[in-house]
Scaffold this active site. Sequence first.
Site, short mmCIF file in Angstrom:
data_model
loop_
_atom_site.label_atom_id
_atom_site.label_comp_id
_atom_site.label_asym_id
_atom_site.label_seq_id
_atom_site.Cartn_x
_atom_site.Cartn_y
_atom_site.Cartn_z
N SER A 179 0.82 -1.24 0.07
CA SER A 179 -0.04 0.10 -0.08
C SER A 179 0.85 1.55 0.03
O SER A 179 1.82 1.72 -1.10
CB SER A 179 -1.13 0.08 1.22
OG SER A 179 -2.11 0.82 0.81
N LYS A 222 -21.16 17.12 9.47
CA LYS A 222 -20.15 17.59 10.54
C LYS A 222 -19.77 16.57 11.53
O LYS A 222 -18.69 16.40 11.88
CB LYS A 222 -20.45 18.87 11.21
CG LYS A 222 -19.32 19.57 12.00
CD LYS A 222 -18.21 19.97 11.12
CE LYS A 222 -16.96 20.51 12.06
NZ LYS A 222 -16.24 20.82 11.05
#
Length: 270
Positions: free
Chosen positions: A86, A138
């Site tokens: 990765s 949020k």
Amino acid sequence: MPWPWRRKTRRTLARIAIEGPIAGATRTRVLKAIHQVEQRECPALLLRIDSPGGTVGDSQEIHSSLLRLREKGCRVVASFGNISASGGVYIGVAAEKIIANPGTITGSIGVILRGNNLSKLLKRVGVSFETVKSGLYKDILSPDRALTEGERELLQGLIDSSYDQFVEAVATGRGLDQKLVRAFADGRVFSGAQAKEHGLVDGLGDEETARRLAAELADLDPAKTRTITFGSPPKRFAGLLPGRSQLRGLGQALSLELAWNGQPLWLYRP
């Protein structure tokens, strides 16, 4: 333009090791080491990577710094150790050449983001949250509730954008077509031998093989070239005691799991 190599560094090959998860501390250490290599005007760098990957931004900053080092004329060769997956791959493709052990675990090209839905547990113990927020998203990935469909779509767009950046970097660094990269960039892992078949690495061998290649690319005699390691991670005395290294590794894994919760990661997570 390549550096006018100074006499005292003409026979010096730099080495930087990236070991363990890639996070802020690793980025700071490695960027400082790369700067030192640049200041010393070393003609070649051996980049040893033994990492499952880590945070996206930290991996990108190291990748960019390596590309700038190459622009100055330094020849960079990456050596993949036990694992370079990765984010480790993302950093590695900034090198001019990559050497992996036949059994190296590599690949895992992709992005992962995880959150914790503890709503059932919290309800069972009688804990609830009161949230006041300025916008609809949020409190996305809040642990006291499941994702809404809109939130899941929003996060998928974030992951897709990060994935596109990863694929582009691999394709550019390895000279591959993006369609070809996407065909195997689905999170799967490879051995070093398999990675060579896909064009992810240039050759098979150990760190010494990579060191010799770096020296040769810089027109140095491998037998007469000395290697200097920059940015060595600090040694901990506790790690020398029986069982302490395993305990520290477990503690590190737990702390990273908590610290990285909710972050897009270029990380191999078996």
